[in-house]
Design an enzyme around this catalytic site. Structure first.
Site, PDB file in Angstrom:
ATOM      1  N   GLU A  37       2.590  38.263 -21.794  1.00 27.78           N
ATOM      2  CA  GLU A  37       1.891  37.734 -20.609  1.00 27.78           C
ATOM      3  C   GLU A  37       2.874  37.087 -19.642  1.00 27.78           C
ATOM      4  O   GLU A  37       3.776  36.346 -20.077  1.00 27.78           O
ATOM      5  CB  GLU A  37       0.855  36.711 -21.089  1.00 27.78           C
ATOM      6  CG  GLU A  37      -0.461  36.804 -20.382  1.00 27.78           C
ATOM      7  CD  GLU A  37      -1.188  38.130 -20.633  1.00 27.78           C
ATOM      8  OE1 GLU A  37      -1.059  39.038 -19.792  1.00 27.78           O
ATOM      9  OE2 GLU A  37      -1.887  38.238 -21.645  1.00 27.78           O
ATOM     10  N   SER A 129      -8.868  43.139 -15.515  1.00 27.70           N
ATOM     11  CA  SER A 129      -8.355  44.076 -14.510  1.00 27.70           C
ATOM     12  C   SER A 129      -9.412  44.918 -13.815  1.00 27.70           C
ATOM     13  O   SER A 129      -9.231  46.124 -13.611  1.00 27.70           O
ATOM     14  CB  SER A 129      -7.310  45.014 -15.129  1.00 27.70           C
ATOM     15  OG  SER A 129      -6.201  44.294 -15.479  1.00 27.70           O
ATOM     16  N   ASP A 175      -1.138  45.965 -15.056  1.00 26.53           N
ATOM     17  CA  ASP A 175      -2.567  46.326 -15.065  1.00 26.53           C
ATOM     18  C   ASP A 175      -2.769  47.755 -14.587  1.00 26.53           C
ATOM     19  O   ASP A 175      -3.470  48.551 -15.218  1.00 26.53           O
ATOM     20  CB  ASP A 175      -3.357  45.372 -14.169  1.00 26.53           C
ATOM     21  CG  ASP A 175      -3.203  43.924 -14.599  1.00 26.53           C
ATOM     22  OD1 ASP A 175      -2.675  43.695 -15.706  1.00 26.53           O
ATOM     23  OD2 ASP A 175      -3.598  43.034 -13.830  1.00 26.53           O
ATOM     24  N   TYR A 225      -1.110  31.604  -9.728  1.00 23.36           N
ATOM     25  CA  TYR A 225      -0.349  32.798 -10.116  1.00 23.36           C
ATOM     26  C   TYR A 225       0.914  32.966  -9.256  1.00 23.36           C
ATOM     27  O   TYR A 225       2.031  33.069  -9.778  1.00 23.36           O
ATOM     28  CB  TYR A 225      -1.247  34.038  -9.995  1.00 23.36           C
ATOM     29  CG  TYR A 225      -0.608  35.300 -10.504  1.00 23.36           C
ATOM     30  CD1 TYR A 225      -0.776  35.710 -11.824  1.00 23.36           C
ATOM     31  CD2 TYR A 225       0.191  36.090  -9.683  1.00 23.36           C
ATOM     32  CE1 TYR A 225      -0.185  36.867 -12.299  1.00 23.36           C
ATOM     33  CE2 TYR A 225       0.790  37.245 -10.144  1.00 23.36           C
ATOM     34  CZ  TYR A 225       0.595  37.626 -11.447  1.00 23.36           C
ATOM     35  OH  TYR A 225       1.193  38.774 -11.907  1.00 23.36           O
TER      36      TYR A 225
HETATM   37  C1  GLA Z   1      -2.408  39.571 -14.009  1.00 19.85           C
HETATM   38  C2  GLA Z   1      -1.458  40.423 -13.184  1.00 19.85           C
HETATM   39  C3  GLA Z   1      -0.474  41.172 -14.078  1.00 19.85           C
HETATM   40  C4  GLA Z   1       0.215  40.236 -15.058  1.00 19.85           C
HETATM   41  C5  GLA Z   1      -0.801  39.337 -15.765  1.00 19.85           C
HETATM   42  C6  GLA Z   1      -0.137  38.274 -16.598  1.00 19.85           C
HETATM   43  O1  GLA Z   1      -3.230  40.383 -14.791  1.00 19.85           O
HETATM   44  O2  GLA Z   1      -2.179  41.351 -12.402  1.00 19.85           O
HETATM   45  O3  GLA Z   1       0.460  41.872 -13.287  1.00 19.85           O
HETATM   46  O4  GLA Z   1       1.201  39.476 -14.420  1.00 19.85           O
HETATM   47  O5  GLA Z   1      -1.661  38.695 -14.849  1.00 19.85           O
HETATM   48  O6  GLA Z   1       0.544  38.838 -17.663  1.00 19.85           O
END
Ligand code: GLA
Length: 389
Positions: A37, A129, A175, A225
């Protein structure tokens, strides 16, 4: 997936009428990340898989100069004119398809005039996602209908760029990649730097994957994020002075231990510690899966969660409570948050004979602690984006 396609086709016909042009039907899954992650945008490694929850898209050429979009997930439809380029819209949902249309434009490809009806069952904002699923199905459908012959990696990269530039989330590629190349009963070991990947066979024997939703609402673009992405870049710029690296993903555990004192800021040092050790855990977890060592795999899941809580600080009370409640149950080998964090879901490896009490007990404990009712989904690992009919 429990979607009544006949009803969807009826709805499509009700909205857009009949025509001699065919209705094309596509499906794109969501994904669950098993481990790895916040490593993708640091060009490290990840281990996600595509799941049996996803998005359907019905698409038909309409011979106008417009694209008409609607979704069954909430009351929303809109029409956009195909001219030069698209601008981000105030409705967040429509930015996922619009961002993808715009990527085609940027590549000099004119997209066809289409009627599009989306229908998905991935809970939104849950870290499974739903956004990548919508982006990928849009890119895949246009590529297919216009016979553009773009490869899957191109569609994946376009979809990631759409999310970066149109939605404003500086996400990595995990994702879209999982949605694109997922295979039934396989996890994808992806090197986010080289984009080399391996399909790792999954055999959980008597164990099943249960995803638990905290039902704590969050919005990725509003969340911390992008702040984490910036912190990693800051730390990278410091470390580049000492180690020959281009990304945090290039840093080995030994290098990190050697150079970490050069990062004076405690918070930045913790962020890097997470990324470096998480990459290591992904490699170990893959080996554990290959040798059917589910106990070790489960322990790594929990270590990952602890590091996301302590070092990366993206979990929070709800996710931590859900993981603790899960680990206190019989027959649970591992539990961790999945996706970006700050809310969303946990993924749990549970013996099937204990699944029922798991659901009952975790719900009770979690509700008592947070006042929120969790949702549970039994996940099957399934295939990537495809034409359905
Ligand atoms: C989200 C983002 C991914 C990744 C995850 C964390 O899902 O879209 O690209 O960074 O968080 O692992």
């Amino acid at each position: 997936m429990n979607v009544n396609l006949e009803k969807l086709v009826d709805l499509f016909l009700l909205k857009h009428g009949t025509s001699t042009d065919p209705i094309n039907i596509f499906f794109a899954p969501g994904r669950v990340n098993l481990i790895g992650e916040h490593t993708d945008y640091n060009y490290g490694v990840v281990l996600p898989c595509a799941i049996n929850y996803g998005t359907f898209l019905l698409a038909r050429i309409n011979h106008t100069n417009k694209i008409r979009l609607s979704t069954t997930n909430f009351r929303y439809s809109t029409t956009v004119t195909i001219d030069n380029s698209f601008q981000p819209h105030s409705n967040e949902w429509v930015n996922y398809p619009l961002g993808v249309f715009n990527e085609f434009f940027k590549m000099g490809i004119s997209i066809p005039a289409l009627d599009l009806l989306y229908s998905g069952n991935i809970p939104s904002g849950a870290g499974l996602s739903s956004s990548a699923s919508i982006e990928m199905i849009t890119a895949f459908a246009i590529n297919d209908i216009s016979a553009l012959n773009l490869g899957m990696i191109d569609l994946i990269k376009m979809s990631q760029r759409a999310e970066n530039s149109f939605v404003g989330v500086n996400c990595g590629i995990m994702d879209q990649f999982a949605v694109g190349v997922g295979q039934r009963d396989h996890a994808i070991l992806l090197d986010c730097k080289t984009l080399e990947y391996e399909q790792v066979a999954i055999n959980f024997t008597d164990y099943i994957l249960i995803v638990a939703n905290t039902n704590k609402k969050r919005k990725l673009s509003d969340s911390k994020y992008n702040e984490r992405v910036l912190e990693c870049n800051k730390a990278l710029n410091i470390l580049k002075k000492y180690a020959p690296i281009q990304a945090l993903g290039d840093l080995s555990v030994d290098d990190f231990e050697q150079y970490k004192t050069n990062i004076e800021d405690d918070i930045l040092r913790k962020r890097v510690a997470h990324v470096v050790y998480e990459n290591e855990r992904v490699r170990q977890a893959t080996e554990a899966l290959k040798s059917n060592d589910l106990s070790s795999f489960g322990l790594l899941m929990y270590d990952s969660h602890s590091s996301l809580r302590e070092n990366y600080e993206v979990t929070g009370y709800e996710l931590d409570s859900l993981v603790e409640a899960a680990l206190a149950q019989k027959g649970v080998l591992g539990s961790r948050m999945t996706g970006a964090g700050f809310g969303g879901c946990t993924v749990n490896l549970v013996h099937q004979s204990h699944a029922e009490e798991f659901l009952l007990n975790v719900e009770q404990v979690y509700y008592r602690k947070t006042g929120l009712m969790p949702d549970f989904y039994q996940i099957e690992i399934s295939g990537g984006v495809r034409r359905y009919s």
